[in-house]
Write a protein that holds these residues in place. Sequence first.
Motif, PDB file in Angstrom:
ATOM      1  N   PRO A  51     -24.117  42.014  14.505  1.00 24.85           N
ATOM      2  CA  PRO A  51     -23.724  40.604  14.302  1.00 24.85           C
ATOM      3  C   PRO A  51     -24.314  39.989  13.040  1.00 24.85           C
ATOM      4  N   LEU A  52     -25.584  40.287  12.744  1.00 22.56           N
ATOM      5  CA  LEU A  52     -26.205  39.705  11.562  1.00 22.56           C
ATOM      6  C   LEU A  52     -25.604  40.264  10.281  1.00 22.56           C
ATOM      7  N   VAL A  53     -25.390  41.575  10.217  1.00 22.86           N
ATOM      8  CA  VAL A  53     -24.791  42.186   9.023  1.00 22.86           C
ATOM      9  C   VAL A  53     -23.371  41.674   8.837  1.00 22.86           C
ATOM     10  N   THR A  54     -22.634  41.541   9.914  1.00 25.06           N
ATOM     11  CA  THR A  54     -21.258  41.032   9.817  1.00 25.06           C
ATOM     12  C   THR A  54     -21.236  39.603   9.293  1.00 25.06           C
ATOM     13  N   THR A  55     -22.210  38.812   9.680  1.00 21.75           N
ATOM     14  CA  THR A  55     -22.282  37.429   9.204  1.00 21.75           C
ATOM     15  C   THR A  55     -22.437  37.369   7.688  1.00 21.75           C
ATOM     16  N   TYR A  56     -23.311  38.200   7.138  1.00 19.99           N
ATOM     17  CA  TYR A  56     -23.526  38.166   5.693  1.00 19.99           C
ATOM     18  C   TYR A  56     -22.361  38.781   4.923  1.00 19.99           C
ATOM     19  N   ILE A  57     -21.653  39.731   5.521  1.00 16.32           N
ATOM     20  CA  ILE A  57     -20.450  40.266   4.869  1.00 16.32           C
ATOM     21  C   ILE A  57     -19.371  39.198   4.801  1.00 16.32           C
ATOM     22  N   ILE A  58     -19.192  38.461   5.874  1.00 15.87           N
ATOM     23  CA  ILE A  58     -18.222  37.363   5.863  1.00 15.87           C
ATOM     24  C   ILE A  58     -18.630  36.291   4.861  1.00 15.87           C
ATOM     25  N   LEU A  59     -19.940  36.020   4.778  1.00 13.16           N
ATOM     26  CA  LEU A  59     -20.433  35.050   3.805  1.00 13.16           C
ATOM     27  C   LEU A  59     -20.104  35.486   2.383  1.00 13.16           C
ATOM     28  N   PHE A  60     -20.314  36.762   2.074  1.00 11.77           N
ATOM     29  CA  PHE A  60     -20.019  37.280   0.734  1.00 11.77           C
ATOM     30  C   PHE A  60     -18.531  37.144   0.421  1.00 11.77           C
ATOM     31  N   ALA A  61     -17.689  37.512   1.363  1.00  7.75           N
ATOM     32  CA  ALA A  61     -16.246  37.430   1.130  1.00  7.75           C
ATOM     33  C   ALA A  61     -15.790  35.986   0.977  1.00  7.75           C
ATOM     34  N   TYR A  62     -16.353  35.088   1.770  1.00  7.08           N
ATOM     35  CA  TYR A  62     -15.945  33.681   1.687  1.00  7.08           C
ATOM     36  C   TYR A  62     -16.306  33.075   0.339  1.00  7.08           C
ATOM     37  N   ILE A  63     -17.510  33.364  -0.148  1.00 10.43           N
ATOM     38  CA  ILE A  63     -17.909  32.818  -1.444  1.00 10.43           C
ATOM     39  C   ILE A  63     -17.074  33.423  -2.566  1.00 10.43           C
ATOM     40  N   THR A 111     -29.448  34.640  -2.270  1.00 10.69           N
ATOM     41  CA  THR A 111     -30.167  33.379  -2.037  1.00 10.69           C
ATOM     42  C   THR A 111     -30.370  33.125  -0.553  1.00 10.69           C
ATOM     43  N   VAL A 112     -29.319  33.297   0.225  1.00  9.07           N
ATOM     44  CA  VAL A 112     -29.416  33.031   1.661  1.00  9.07           C
ATOM     45  C   VAL A 112     -30.304  34.066   2.354  1.00  9.07           C
ATOM     46  N   LEU A 113     -30.116  35.338   2.002  1.00 12.81           N
ATOM     47  CA  LEU A 113     -30.905  36.387   2.636  1.00 12.81           C
ATOM     48  C   LEU A 113     -32.387  36.268   2.266  1.00 12.81           C
ATOM     49  N   LEU A 173     -28.294  29.569  10.990  1.00 14.24           N
ATOM     50  CA  LEU A 173     -28.576  28.228  10.480  1.00 14.24           C
ATOM     51  C   LEU A 173     -28.763  28.257   8.970  1.00 14.24           C
ATOM     52  N   VAL A 174     -29.474  29.261   8.467  1.00 17.30           N
ATOM     53  CA  VAL A 174     -29.683  29.374   7.025  1.00 17.30           C
ATOM     54  C   VAL A 174     -28.372  29.615   6.307  1.00 17.30           C
ATOM     55  N   VAL A 175     -27.480  30.401   6.912  1.00 15.81           N
ATOM     56  CA  VAL A 175     -26.175  30.652   6.291  1.00 15.81           C
ATOM     57  C   VAL A 175     -25.394  29.359   6.122  1.00 15.81           C
ATOM     58  N   VAL A 176     -25.359  28.537   7.164  1.00 17.62           N
ATOM     59  CA  VAL A 176     -24.603  27.287   7.103  1.00 17.62           C
ATOM     60  C   VAL A 176     -25.209  26.335   6.079  1.00 17.62           C
ATOM     61  N   ILE A 177     -26.539  26.237   6.050  1.00 16.90           N
ATOM     62  CA  ILE A 177     -27.195  25.323   5.118  1.00 16.90           C
ATOM     63  C   ILE A 177     -27.016  25.785   3.682  1.00 16.90           C
ATOM     64  N   GLY A 178     -27.201  27.077   3.439  1.00 14.70           N
ATOM     65  CA  GLY A 178     -27.147  27.574   2.066  1.00 14.70           C
ATOM     66  C   GLY A 178     -25.761  27.594   1.476  1.00 14.70           C
ATOM     67  N   LEU A 179     -24.743  27.785   2.277  1.00 12.82           N
ATOM     68  CA  LEU A 179     -23.387  27.926   1.748  1.00 12.82           C
ATOM     69  C   LEU A 179     -22.856  26.619   1.189  1.00 12.82           C
ATOM     70  N   GLU A 180     -23.148  25.512   1.828  1.00  6.04           N
ATOM     71  CA  GLU A 180     -22.592  24.230   1.401  1.00  6.04           C
ATOM     72  C   GLU A 180     -23.087  23.843   0.012  1.00  6.04           C
ATOM     73  N   ASN A 181     -24.389  23.893  -0.203  1.00  6.73           N
ATOM     74  CA  ASN A 181     -24.944  23.487  -1.495  1.00  6.73           C
ATOM     75  C   ASN A 181     -24.536  24.431  -2.613  1.00  6.73           C
ATOM     76  N   VAL A 182     -24.367  25.712  -2.307  1.00  5.48           N
ATOM     77  CA  VAL A 182     -23.968  26.677  -3.338  1.00  5.48           C
ATOM     78  C   VAL A 182     -22.596  26.325  -3.893  1.00  5.48           C
ATOM     79  N   LEU A 183     -21.640  26.044  -3.023  1.00  7.26           N
ATOM     80  CA  LEU A 183     -20.297  25.695  -3.489  1.00  7.26           C
ATOM     81  C   LEU A 183     -20.276  24.336  -4.186  1.00  7.26           C
ATOM     82  N   VAL A 184     -21.056  23.379  -3.683  1.00  7.02           N
ATOM     83  CA  VAL A 184     -21.101  22.054  -4.316  1.00  7.02           C
ATOM     84  C   VAL A 184     -21.672  22.142  -5.721  1.00  7.02           C
ATOM     85  N   LEU A 185     -22.749  22.898  -5.906  1.00  7.50           N
ATOM     86  CA  LEU A 185     -23.345  23.032  -7.238  1.00  7.50           C
ATOM     87  C   LEU A 185     -22.390  23.730  -8.205  1.00  7.50           C
ATOM     88  N   THR A 186     -21.709  24.757  -7.740  1.00  9.82           N
ATOM     89  CA  THR A 186     -20.786  25.482  -8.619  1.00  9.82           C
ATOM     90  C   THR A 186     -19.644  24.584  -9.080  1.00  9.82           C
TER      91      THR A 186
END
Length: 533
Positions: free
Chosen positions: A369-381, A404-406, A434-447
Amino acid sequence: RCSGFHAAVSERQVSVAGGVDSQPPTGKNAAKQPRNIDWPAGLPSAQPRERRSEFVLGVPRSLDARRAPPPGSAALPNGCQLTPRMTVSERLRQRISAAFYRHGLLCASYPVPIILFTALCILACCYPLLKLPLPGTGPEEFTTGLRDYAPPPPEPQGDPGDRPDWYRGPPVAYIQQVLVKAAVSPWDNRLVPVDAFRSPLGRVFSLVEEIRNHVHKDSSGVHSLEELCLQVTDLLPGLRRMQAVLPEHGCLLVSPGNYWQNQRERFDSDPDILRTVHQHEPKGLHTSATLRDLLFGVPGKHTGVSLYSRKHVVTYTITVVLQSYDARFVGSLRSRLRQLHPSANCSVREDHMVHVHFKEEIGIAELIPLVTTYIILFAYIYFSTRKIDMVKSKWGLALAAVVTVLSSLLMSVGLCTLFGLTPTLNGGEIFPYLVVVIGLENVLVLTKSVVSTPVDLEVRLRIAQGLSNESWSIMKNMATELGIILIGYFTLVPAIQEFCLFAVVGLVSDFFLQMFFFTTVLSIDIRHGYFTL
């Protein structure tokens, strides 16, 4: 400057008569040319004011003409302008924006030193993780009732219910601890701090003798501790250096008395008890259990054996390892100790037994589950940055976001471990998400904020302006999240409090990496795209 009369633009303002020449006379002719002096009503004669015309793009404009007041300001009859004062939130927003702007200039101007500094911080915070077990290898616990206890059968029978798969067959050993809390009462201010734990520790020798010599008689015969305890014959090679402290032959029983080979004479003649206790402690940082934790039976910070302890209460245990469990012998020993050392404050429960299982290797299924979460995060970004044309390396930016998130997750667990907060299943399983959700929002906003800046600006100015534009929203969201976590912490539920502590550390570490690591990587990507254009 405003005064009681019309504000003057300059000390001397010369006016040339109706459009003869736009330049004032100079040289000798300057004294011969007549000057048309305009005296405003009410102006003292000692302060004459002259007026001249100014031509801007062929349109004459008087320098003493009143300017239009800026929006939001009021104009007085005498020409003064009143600008409203900035509120506290506006001043705070301006300072935060300026701080983010300067930080953006710093990251874009010195990218290599900033990345090296961030890498060193990550490695320093992750150092405590080297001595932690890998995820999924920690011990598991299962609690059963103590009354009518019997070892489980080797093979499961019937409906297992909530019983884990590993709970089968007799255990390797049974661990029985005798908890001791002692204090010097009444405490006299003339006593030195060493007296707070010398006398309580001295009671351990008599307790060990009572436990070793205890016997239980019933219809089946006489039972002693030597018959039930786990016998040891030799120490492991890695423990040879502590053979003077750990039991090497006979019954496996450990207590603080092992520091003095369970001899009261050695304890009484020891001039420095603290030095004896700490002589086997590892040097530098240690996050796993130490010899002190093993002999005292409780974490070192709860023992009270310290010069800085203000409670003057010493806590330790006498740990007995049994090969087989005899409820009648243990009950007889408990009754004997309570008879010799009665206590009205004893609150230890006697109705349950905790079964502990140590895994031999990591379970891959638990990491899926944890590895799958970060793979989805990579693809989404990656697919989110594909729509942004000014991003040069979309794969690199997505990889930087995942790093950054990891890294924030690893830093958070390392920092919590360093300060004594070890992760458990309640908080540790939810924290990565929780870290995935927090880190993803600011990354896209800054970009998006940096890319939307004018392309004709320098790269460092674009980074600074992009950070400045989103500074207030980032800080406001972070303050809101911290407030929500603080409210959750005051629920006084242990599982929620642990999760809140992890969340606070995660927010701070994630914000640090976003501001230093991801912002610097983004500036490098924008610079490469700038040179390509």
